[in-house]
Design an enzyme around this catalytic site. Structure first.
Site, PDB file in Angstrom:
ATOM      1  N   ASP A 190      -6.931  -0.059   5.700  1.00  0.00           N
ATOM      2  CA  ASP A 190      -6.564   0.261   7.073  1.00  0.00           C
ATOM      3  C   ASP A 190      -5.629  -0.812   7.653  1.00  0.00           C
ATOM      4  O   ASP A 190      -5.889  -2.011   7.496  1.00  0.00           O
ATOM      5  CB  ASP A 190      -7.861   0.327   7.895  1.00  0.00           C
ATOM      6  N   GLU A 213      -2.220   1.284   4.462  1.00  0.00           N
ATOM      7  CA  GLU A 213      -1.603   1.925   5.630  1.00  0.00           C
ATOM      8  C   GLU A 213      -0.548   0.981   6.195  1.00  0.00           C
ATOM      9  O   GLU A 213      -0.857   0.026   6.896  1.00  0.00           O
ATOM     10  CB  GLU A 213      -2.670   2.229   6.697  1.00  0.00           C
TER      11      GLU A 213
HETATM   12  C1  GLC Z   1      -5.866   3.285  11.421  1.00  0.00           C
HETATM   13  C2  GLC Z   1      -6.693   4.533  11.301  1.00  0.00           C
HETATM   14  C3  GLC Z   1      -7.028   5.024  12.679  1.00  0.00           C
HETATM   15  C4  GLC Z   1      -7.799   3.949  13.404  1.00  0.00           C
HETATM   16  C5  GLC Z   1      -7.039   2.633  13.396  1.00  0.00           C
HETATM   17  C6  GLC Z   1      -7.911   1.488  13.806  1.00  0.00           C
HETATM   18  O1  GLC Z   1      -4.637   3.537  11.998  1.00  0.00           O
HETATM   19  O2  GLC Z   1      -6.009   5.483  10.545  1.00  0.00           O
HETATM   20  O3  GLC Z   1      -7.750   6.220  12.646  1.00  0.00           O
HETATM   21  O4  GLC Z   1      -8.050   4.349  14.709  1.00  0.00           O
HETATM   22  O5  GLC Z   1      -6.569   2.312  12.123  1.00  0.00           O
HETATM   23  O6  GLC Z   1      -8.807   1.161  12.787  1.00  0.00           O
END
Ligand code: GLC
Length: 551
Positions: A219, A285
């Site tokens: 994440d 991500e």
């Molecule tokens: C990422 C996740 C999202 C979450 C954020 C904070 O972007 O995909 O759903 O709210 O991180 O952890």
């Protein structure tokens, strides 16, 4: 444009990843929330391990090679699991560790890999680590999170804003210091410059790999480190001038709070750790511009296996724009790297609602035939639409803070299994409403219809799996000079395939004089196969075709 050979290709390159949002997949306990037992119950739907045995007729199962599970760890649920209060357990809403172990072994029996979410940038404010950290200024865990004195006038240390709106700092009344949280105030950010934090969060990876987990989706991984001086970010001249003051995050260029060069050392260390286990995969991500994004593969492939590529999700549905984006990405990915493509996830609106059902079939063909690992989002294989979210049924904190139109609940509604009560998801009212069209759009109905979206996905997945040109061949786009068409070739020593995709709702005729004849293998309309003349190829409105060609 590397062309890997069969024995070099890894599961996370040739395979297809399917994202499950566990709250919304299948409820077996009758509380309106999906659970791990529900995922086990539906593994055969995802891949029964027999998909290759039957080469004719509709495949019996989707045939994905890996599942990515969004967080199922203990969590107060302020951000629905992205606020973790214990990294090494299962929230009782979803099951327990024994159920998780069974999920891994049942998945592995069917040839499915398990990728789990890993949320290392922030924990829940209810995590014992943060509870200890906030006790006083001198405890052993104070430095595990990012604390700072107020400015002389009592205001936060800088102007950083939260992704969800408002300031990124909250004052702890007891100790009179601010802590940093770039999401909710319930998601305090770790201090990754503290060696003990790194050790504790590396142990988490070991814990799950020892339980057989095959990979991690990391994440907001580019956010782990922040400028030590906490400098303010420069204004972004292309930001929407109409943004409310509340939305400080979207008004700036994130020079000092994200994507710091130093973060790559942590990524290398993650990779060195996971490389101690065979065949593990790291997905991250990261959403930065191409030249910065590409760095997340590492200098020699020593960081992420797959930095998520979200570019296609941000584009208008336009053939030229898609070609440009894929061409640029495919050319930029280094030889040691491997591309990947995403068209939907739990943070976005539904693919079918964005581009329409007819084009969602073309999107399926695109996603499953590009050079790179596709990630499918649960329900997109049915063409699931956005849920009808109102102020009364909204759950997502982003929606509460930034407005109903920013609620991510639209794409998180229950999986539509059948035409029965609550779409067969749950015996009781689910945590989010089932979209109204579930009686026309669900697994049971589409299973019985040979030309349904679900059966198109199944065919595409099977064909991709058995065709080296598609699961590992090179990529080259072709000029056809027809507005609305995107055409490319995937080549491999064992044969080539041409993809001709019509992105518009009108017929198109394209000509590829350099190629003579070809054989249509699959149309998105699922009603034609056989020989075609490539100098005079008709595509119907919203039609994509896979053609076997000689190049
Ligand atoms: C990422 C996740 C999202 C979450 C954020 C904070 O972007 O995909 O759903 O709210 O991180 O952890």
């Amino acid at each position: 444009m590397t062309q890997s050979t069969q024995n070099e290709i890894q599961w996370w390159q040739s395979g297809v990843v399917y994202q499950i949002y566990p709250r919304s997949f299948k409820d077996t306990t009758g509380n309106g929330i999906g659970d791990l037992e529900g995922i086990i119950a539906r593994l055969d739907y995802l891949n029964d391990g027999k998909a290759d045995r039957k080469a004719e007729g509709p495949p019996s199962s989707l045939g994905v090679e890996a599942l990515w599970l969004s967080p199922f760890f203990p969590s107060p649920g302020a951000d629905f699991g992205y606020d973790v209060s214990n990294y090494v357990d299962v929230d009782s809403i979803f099951g327990d560790l024994a159920t998780f172990d069974r999920l891994v072994s049942e998945a592995h029996k069917r040839g499915i890999k398990i990728i789990i979410d890993y949320v290392p940038n922030h924990s829940s404010d209810q995590h014992p680590w943060f509870q200890e950290s906030r006790l006083n200024k001198h405890n052993a865990k104070r430095n595990w999170y990012i604390w700072h004195d107020p400015k002389p006038d009592g205001s936060p240390p800088n102007k950083w804003g939260s992704v969800f709106g408002g300031p990124a700092w909250t004052l702890d009344e007891e100790t009179r210091q601010y802590y940093l949280h770039q999401f909710l105030k319930e998601q305090p950010e770790f201090n990754w410059r503290e060696a003990e934090v790194k050790k504790a969060l590396f142990d988490v990876l070991r814990f799950w790999m020892d339980r057989g987990v095959d990979g991690f989706r990391m994440d907001v991984i580019g956010m782990l480190l922040k400028d030590p001086e906490l400098r303010d970010n420069p204004h972004n001249p292309s930001a929407d001038p109409g943004l409310p003051d509340f939305n400080a995050y979207e008004r700036v260029i994130h020079q000092y709070n994200e994507d710091l060069d130093e973060v790559h050392q942590i990524l290398r260390d993650f990779r060195a750790l996971t490389d101690q286990y065979p065949d593990r995969c790291l997905i991250g991500e990261v959403w930065y511009e191409l030249p910065r994004w590409i760095m997340y593969y590492g200098k020699n492939g020593d960081e992420l296996h797959l930095p998520f590529n979200f570019r296609l999700m941000d584009l208008p549905w336009d053939a030229r724009a898609f070609r440009k984006s894929v061409d640029e990405l495919d050319a930029a990915v280094p030889d040691f790297g491997w591309p990947n493509y995403v068209l939907g996830n739990h943070d976005r609106r539904r693919l079918a609602s964005r581009i329409g059902l007819a084009q969602a079939r073309v999107a399926a063909m695109l996603l499953l035939t590009l050079r790179g690992t596709p990630t499918l989002y649960y329900g997109d294989e049915l063409g699931m639409n956005n849920g009808e979210i109102t102020l009364e049924n909204m759950q997502d904190p982003q929606g509460f803070r930034l407005g109903l139109d920013r609620s991510r609940d639209t794409g998180r509604t229950p999986m539509q299994w059948n035409s029965g009560t609550y779409a067969g998801f749950s015996a009781v009212e689910p945590w989010l409403p089932v979209p109204q069209d579930f009686q026309e759009r669900n697994v049971e109905l589409q299973d019985a219809d040979p030309s349904s979206m679900l059966n198109l996905y199944r065919q595409l997945l099977r064909y991709r799996r058995m065709t080296p040109a598609l699961n590992q061949g090179s990529y080259r786009s072709i000029d056809v000079d027809r507005e609305g068409c995107y055409v490319y070739v995937r080549e491999h020593a064992q044969g080539a395939r041409l993809l001709a995709l019509n992105f518009v709702d009108e017929p198109r005729n394209i000509s590829i004089p350099a190629m003579d004849r070809g054989r249509v293998i699959l149309s998105t309309h699922m009603d034609r196969v056989g020989s075609v003349l490539l100098s005079d190829l008709d595509l119907r409105p919203n039609e994509g075709v896979i053609i076997e060609v000689n190049v």
